[in-house]
Structures are given as C-alpha cells and as structure tokens.
Write an enzyme that holds these catalytic residues in place. Structure first.
Site, PDB file in Angstrom:
ATOM      1  N   ASP A 108     -12.274  31.510 -48.196  1.00 29.50           N
ATOM      2  CA  ASP A 108     -12.280  32.738 -47.404  1.00 29.50           C
ATOM      3  C   ASP A 108     -12.846  33.940 -48.157  1.00 29.50           C
ATOM      4  OD1 ASP A 108     -11.248  31.722 -44.970  1.00 29.50           O
ATOM      5  OD2 ASP A 108      -9.258  31.610 -45.886  1.00 29.50           O
ATOM      6  N   ASP A 147     -12.854  27.655 -39.638  1.00 28.89           N
ATOM      7  CA  ASP A 147     -12.839  29.054 -40.050  1.00 28.89           C
ATOM      8  C   ASP A 147     -13.995  29.394 -40.983  1.00 28.89           C
ATOM      9  OD1 ASP A 147     -10.306  27.759 -39.571  1.00 28.89           O
ATOM     10  OD2 ASP A 147      -9.249  29.585 -40.160  1.00 28.89           O
TER      11      ASP A 147
END
Length: 376
Positions: free
Chosen positions: A88, A149
């Site tokens: 991320d 994601d």
C-alpha cells in the site's frame, strides 16, 4: 449549488479535524470518534490527500501547512522503513508527497515519491511475476498473494517511469494489472479479493478472500477498487482491455446495488435488517466512475447508463449517509465497514471513504481530480 454546499460542509469538518487530530492520522472510527495513530497504518495517506484537496478548493493556508506536516511525517516513515512491508505504498505516497509535487512542483517531494516507488518495487517477486501484497518475502503464508486493492498502488509505479524514463516501474505495473485482470476478475465480472500463485513458478493456485463473506463471494470494496484501478491502468497504458475491464466490473457493481444505490459490504452476504453497508465502497466506485467516464468516448452508448447511476449513488450518499447537519461529526460518511468478518469497525467512519467521497464531489463540481496522475 447542491454539490458546492456539500463540499463546503466537508471542508469545514476537515478544518476542525486538523485541531482535533493534533498531527496524528485518522484510521477508522469507533462510536463516532476516529482512532488516531502516529503514521503507522496503510490508511494514513487518505488524510494527507484530504488536506491537499481542501487546500486546492479553499486556498486556505491552514490546509497547506497541515498537508506539509503530513509529508514530513511520511519522509520520516520512509527513512525508518516503519510498517512498510506491504504493497500500500501507493496509497501512502501518491496522496501525500506526490500530491505536493503535482500541486507545488517541489523537488524534494518528487524525490521522496520516487524513493517510495523503489520501496514498492522491492515487493516484485521473480520468478512468480507479481507484487506480493502483504508480509516479507520469506512469509510462507503470504508470499504468493496478490489482492485487488493493489490496482490503486500501481499509479505510483506508472508515474515513476514517466518521471525517470526507467521502464522497469511501468513494466511491473502492467504485468500486475494484467494478472489482476486475468485472475481476480471472474467470468461473470465479479471479483476475488485475493488470489494466490506458486511463488517459484508463478502458476495460479486459486482465489480467496480476506475481508469478504466467502472465498467465492464479491467483497464490494474490492469490486470498487477494480472500477477505479483498471481505469487508471488504461489511462497510463492505453490498453483497451483495461478500459473494458473497468466497464465490466462497474456494470456488475451497479447492477447488484440495493434500492438506495449504496452497497452492502459484500454482494453475496445474506441481506437482513442488520446487514452492514459499506458507504466507502460506493464512494470509491463513484470516484472510479468519474475516472472511467473521463476516458470513454463521447459517443459511447454506455455513457448515459454510467452517468445516471453515478448521480443517483452520489445523491444517495449525500442525502442518507453523509454527516451534513451534524457540525460536530468527525467523519463525512456514516455506515462504512472495515472488516466485518473480523469485527473491526463494521459500521463507522472510514478515512478512505471520506477521501474518495470528497474527491468525487470536487471532480463533479470543479473537475478537480485526485493525485493518481500528473495533470495537464
């Protein structure tokens, strides 16, 4: 005027939150109060992004100063490699230092963002040919996992290739996006949350979930990441397969919404009076639809379908899920869910929901995009 009034409310709440949060970062809420941390979670970039968006809208120097403080914190986090063994990195640095570069052309911010891209590249796994989502390279449980994601982390790599002229970043991003298209998106246009590969060969093993209802269900936030993420990969590559995939997952998302056009937390979860919503999934989907529409031909026969559903979903978020009329509220959107199966904030504010809601509002009202790519 309708959207402008909503934006003014969001900007006012964000300004109050600068004082409330006192340099810390909001994550998710419990009982209406945001949990705060010292920049050690995957969500911290969304607060930075909100500050930059509010500064663009208002030109209030208080937002700019607060945003700069977050970038300083991200610089320190990178220097110490503090809780960065995950994919991320794009969420963290696209909305903080890359935003500063886009808005102010600050060379130090650019260099920090390029360093972050290098950190993300360390997660590239050969010979498997993918970006490992979580954990270190020797983590047997996680070493073969990708998750949907990651599509929103790839713009950091595309951008790094543009800035440096080095194709390695884009090559990794394109390969990851193509693997996601082939293995995370199912034949009926729904999606897996995660997928596993054999690390030594890259052979596909199978799909699974981490936050969804079952391995074969469709976690709505994951589906929303697909809308936005594949559209962004199309913007950077021009590959029509990515545009078509964004359309496909968008149609599935829209066609499976309930009557009020705001998603439950999983499209396959049993629906009762107590089933949790995920307003953050719908906020991401709306932001993704705006990106998708900006890339579609004017004559595309599906434009009207996507435009109409975008308007209906955004209106429902504002009228039924926002905190307008609640001046002391810390969040912008109620009824987001983080990890329902894990019992983590299943019905609260989500900082990413607030960010994408604000991004979508500003794009609708002013054409202000987020910080996923350079602006013309």
């Amino acid at each position: 005027m309708y959207w402008n009034k909503v934006i003014e409310d969001a900007v006012s709440k964000t300004l109050h939150n600068i004082d409330r949060f006192k340099g810390q970062f909001p994550h998710v809420s419990r009982n209406g109060k945001y949990e705060l941390n010292d920049n050690n979670d995957w969500t911290n970039g969304f607060w930075s992004g909100m500050l930059w968006l509010c500064y663009e809208y208002s030109e209030d120097e208080r937002f700019r100063q607060a945003a700069h403080q977050t970038v300083d914190s991200f610089r320190e986090r990178l220097q110490h490699h503090h809780v960065l063994d995950h994919h991320d990195i794009g969420f963290l640095y696209s909305l903080s230092s890359k935003a500063e570069w886009i808005l102010e052309k600050d060379e130090e911010a650019k260099q920090l963002t390029l360093q972050a891209a290098d950190v993300l590249m360390r997660r590239w796994r050969e010979p498997g040919g993918y970006i490992q989502a979580w954990g270190t390279a020797d983590n047997v449980k996680e070493q073969g996992r990708i998750i949907i994601d990651c599509l929103l982390n790839l713009p950091l790599l595309y951008w790094a290739s543009e800035q440096t002229g080095d194709p390695k970043y884009k090559e990794a991003a394109v390969t990851q996006a193509e693997k996601s298209r082939r293995y995370l998106v199912r034949g009926d246009d729904s999606s897996y949350h995660t997928f596993f590969f054999e690390p030594e060969t890259g052979e596909p093993i199978g799909g699974a979930t981490h936050q969804g209802y079952t391995n074969g269900s469709t976690w709505t936030r994951g589906q929303a990441w697909g809308i936005y993420g594949f559209a962004l990969s199309y913007r950077y590559t021009g590959n029509p397969a990515f545009l078509e995939t964004s359309k496909r997952v968008a149609r599935y998302f829209i066609d499976h919404l309930p009557e009020d056009h705001v998603a439950y937390w999983d499209f396959h979860a049993p629906i009762t009076e107590s089933t949790y919503r995920d307003s953050s999934a719908s906020a991401i989907a709306c932001a993704g639809l705006l990106e998708l529409l900006s890339l579609m031909d004017k004559e595309d026969p599906e434009r009207a379908y996507f435009e109409e559903n975008l308007q209906v979903s955004m209106t429902s978020l504002v009228d039924h899920y926002s905190t307008i009329g609640e001046p002391e509220a810390e969040g912008l959107l109620k009824h987001g869910s983080y990890h329902v199966q894990g019992g983590l904030s299943p019905d609260d504010y989500m900082i990413w929901g607030d960010y994408f809601y604000l991004e979508a509002l500003l794009r609708m009202e002013r054409g202000t995009t987020g910080y996923w790519y350079e602006r013309n």
